[in-house]
Design a protein around this motif. Sequence first.
Motif, mmCIF file in Angstrom:
data_model
loop_
_atom_site.group_PDB
_atom_site.id
_atom_site.type_symbol
_atom_site.label_atom_id
_atom_site.label_comp_id
_atom_site.label_asym_id
_atom_site.label_seq_id
_atom_site.Cartn_x
_atom_site.Cartn_y
_atom_site.Cartn_z
ATOM 1 N N HIS A 63 1.819 6.793 -6.914
ATOM 2 C CA HIS A 63 0.769 7.702 -7.368
ATOM 3 C C HIS A 63 1.058 9.153 -6.983
ATOM 4 O O HIS A 63 0.781 10.061 -7.756
ATOM 5 C CB HIS A 63 -0.585 7.253 -6.839
ATOM 6 N N VAL A 64 1.606 9.373 -5.803
ATOM 7 C CA VAL A 64 1.951 10.734 -5.378
ATOM 8 C C VAL A 64 3.069 11.284 -6.254
ATOM 9 O O VAL A 64 3.090 12.473 -6.587
ATOM 10 C CB VAL A 64 2.343 10.754 -3.872
ATOM 11 N N VAL B 193 0.841 -1.202 0.000
ATOM 12 C CA VAL B 193 0.000 0.000 0.000
ATOM 13 C C VAL B 193 0.875 1.250 0.000
ATOM 14 O O VAL B 193 0.610 2.208 -0.737
ATOM 15 C CB VAL B 193 -0.973 0.000 1.202
ATOM 16 N N VAL C 143 0.870 4.051 -2.975
ATOM 17 C CA VAL C 143 0.602 5.473 -2.716
ATOM 18 C C VAL C 143 1.788 6.320 -3.147
ATOM 19 O O VAL C 143 1.607 7.381 -3.763
ATOM 20 C CB VAL C 143 0.267 5.691 -1.218
#
Length: 50
Positions: free
Chosen positions: A39-40, A32, A36
């Motif tokens: 994507h950030v 996870v 994240v």
Amino acid sequence: MSRSPNASGTEDEEGGVPRWVKISAALAVLLVVVFVAVHVAGGGMIGHTP
């Protein structure tokens, strides 16, 4: 106090969460966090948008 080893040399399991559950949870959290972070950083799902 720490648990003492039993006759076979391993520690007694007196309840608690099994090791495989802890490892699976740690891997899930790691995945996870990586998802994240990607994507950030702007690199996620490129090519998946219409």
